[in-house]
Design a protein around this motif. Structure first.
Motif, PDB file in Angstrom:
ATOM      1  N   VAL A  86       1.071  -1.243  -0.109  1.00 26.27           N
ATOM      2  CA  VAL A  86      -0.102   0.087  -0.183  1.00 26.27           C
ATOM      3  C   VAL A  86       0.823   1.229   0.067  1.00 26.27           C
ATOM      4  O   VAL A  86       0.628   2.275  -0.467  1.00 26.27           O
ATOM      5  N   VAL A  90       0.642   4.246  -2.789  1.00 26.41           N
ATOM      6  CA  VAL A  90       0.188   5.513  -2.612  1.00 26.41           C
ATOM      7  C   VAL A  90       0.967   6.703  -2.871  1.00 26.41           C
ATOM      8  O   VAL A  90       0.695   7.843  -3.067  1.00 26.41           O
ATOM      9  N   ASP A  96      -6.160   8.589  -7.057  1.00 27.57           N
ATOM     10  CA  ASP A  96      -6.452   7.385  -6.655  1.00 27.57           C
ATOM     11  C   ASP A  96      -8.187   7.427  -6.732  1.00 27.57           C
ATOM     12  O   ASP A  96      -8.589   6.436  -6.245  1.00 27.57           O
ATOM     13  N   ARG A 129      -8.229   3.891  -4.545  1.00 28.82           N
ATOM     14  CA  ARG A 129      -8.139   4.001  -2.954  1.00 28.82           C
ATOM     15  C   ARG A 129      -9.003   3.054  -2.287  1.00 28.82           C
ATOM     16  O   ARG A 129      -8.613   2.904  -1.382  1.00 28.82           O
ATOM     17  N   TYR A 132      -6.632   0.374  -1.589  1.00 30.54           N
ATOM     18  CA  TYR A 132      -5.886   0.576  -0.250  1.00 30.54           C
ATOM     19  C   TYR A 132      -6.491  -0.204   0.993  1.00 30.54           C
ATOM     20  O   TYR A 132      -6.010  -0.754   1.728  1.00 30.54           O
ATOM     21  N   CYS A 144      -4.067  -6.332  -3.438  1.00 33.48           N
ATOM     22  CA  CYS A 144      -2.668  -6.162  -3.708  1.00 33.48           C
ATOM     23  C   CYS A 144      -2.220  -6.437  -5.033  1.00 33.48           C
ATOM     24  O   CYS A 144      -1.368  -5.836  -5.624  1.00 33.48           O
ATOM     25  N   LEU A 147      -3.292  -3.940  -7.563  1.00 32.60           N
ATOM     26  CA  LEU A 147      -2.195  -2.647  -7.582  1.00 32.60           C
ATOM     27  C   LEU A 147      -1.140  -3.057  -8.298  1.00 32.60           C
ATOM     28  O   LEU A 147      -0.565  -2.057  -8.972  1.00 32.60           O
ATOM     29  N   PHE A 207      -1.336   7.211   3.519  1.00 36.19           N
ATOM     30  CA  PHE A 207      -0.962   5.781   4.203  1.00 36.19           C
ATOM     31  C   PHE A 207      -1.632   5.852   5.625  1.00 36.19           C
ATOM     32  O   PHE A 207      -2.398   4.804   6.095  1.00 36.19           O
ATOM     33  N   VAL A 210      -5.490   5.465   5.934  1.00 35.27           N
ATOM     34  CA  VAL A 210      -5.910   3.977   5.588  1.00 35.27           C
ATOM     35  C   VAL A 210      -5.502   3.048   6.887  1.00 35.27           C
ATOM     36  O   VAL A 210      -6.212   2.359   7.494  1.00 35.27           O
TER      37      VAL A 210
END
Length: 302
Positions: A86, A90, A96, A129, A132, A144, A147, A207, A210
């Protein structure tokens, strides 16, 4: 005569072990603190019941390590890997709010690997986003991998970004080979390196937001018209993890049978912030949460 000498040595050796209370085989735990009371508390806790094989407790602001139990030994990070996944995302993605499609290839091996998922579906169009939060809260492997593919085309290339970031921030004993933390003998780190990672990652506002979130609802999609409700794997332990003289600010769990129960957490106690990384506690998702019990005990010493 020689036989008597051997037996005498055995008796002496056994007596030394008993005199040490059976601790001769235990790993040394290094303790520091701001006050004699804190040192005494942490020492007492470490001697009584720390279930995790690897522990690093540090001040967030200075990085000073207050408790170190085998913190430089190689471990498998399990889903604590997703902190790096993540973070790289980011730092790399400026917009995002953009929507991307959850392609079929993201899901191909996740079921057979028994990977945890957030609940997104093949063909679903989701905001970046939201991935995330899906990766961090319910530890969704599909988030994951998507991304990774979005940023690098495939997971292997994405891990190069992960390892570059690890080297850049001073994670000296880390090697990532995937974005999810699924077990691989070459996918290794240390508790100290994970503390370094978390301390660095929390400097990033996106980050940090989140990591602090315990519950999040994604935007509506064709597959989930009401959005997808994502809950942190720590939700049921939220009250248990709240320190008596402070607040629990955020955390991420991890588990594989090889890694054991793992936890990276962030707390504020008596006005000071601390980071705690534990790994290698025995058990699984159905047994007593020894990683949570360790965190609860250690917080009490601060």
């Amino acid at each position: 005569m020689k036989r008597k000498s051997v037996w005498l040595l055995v008796i002496i050796f056994t007596a030394v072990l008993w005199a040490k209370g059976g601790d001769w085989f235990q790993e040394d735990i290094q303790i520091q603190g701001d006050t004699p009371r804190q040192v005494s508390n942490l020492k007492q806790i470490s001697e009584q019941n720390i279930y995790s094989e690897f522990v690093v407790l540090a001040e967030r602001g200075t990085g000073r390590v207050l408790m170190n139990k085998r913190g430089e030994k190689k471990i498998y990070p399990a889903s604590l890997t997703k902190i790096m996944t993540v973070l790289v995302a980011v730092e790399s993605i400026s917009d995002d709010s953009r929507e991307i499609i959850m392609t079929d290839d993201v899901f191909h091996t996740l079921t057979e690997q028994h990977a945890s998922v957030a609940g997104f579906l093949p063909g679903e169009r989701v905001k970046i986003r939201d991935l995330y939060y899906g990766a961090m809260l319910p530890s969704g492997a599909e988030c994951c991998i998507r991304l990774a593919k979005y940023l690098s085309g495939n997971e292997e290339k994405f891990t190069r970004l992960m390892n570059q970031k690890a080297e850049e921030i001073g994670m000296k004993h880390t090697n990532f080979v995937n974005s999810t933390g699924l077990h691989d003998p070459q996918h290794v780190t240390t508790a100290k390196d994970l503390e370094v990672l978390l301390r660095y990652a929390l400097k990033n506002p996106k980050f940090r937001k989140v990591f602090q979130t315990m519950q999040y609802r994604t935007g509506p999609t064709g597959k989930h018209p009401q959005g997808l409700l994502l809950r942190s794997t720590l939700t049921k332990y939220k009250n248990q993890l709240k320190p008596e003289n402070g607040s629990f600010l955020g955390g991420k769990t991890g588990y594989t049978s090889e890694a054991g129960l793992c936890l990276a957490s962030w707390v504020k106690i008596h006005g000071k912030e601390y980071l705690l990384v534990t790994a290698g506690a025995r058990g699984d998702h159905q047994t007593k949460p020894l990683h949570v019990l360790d965190a609860e005990s250690i917080y009490q010493g601060l």
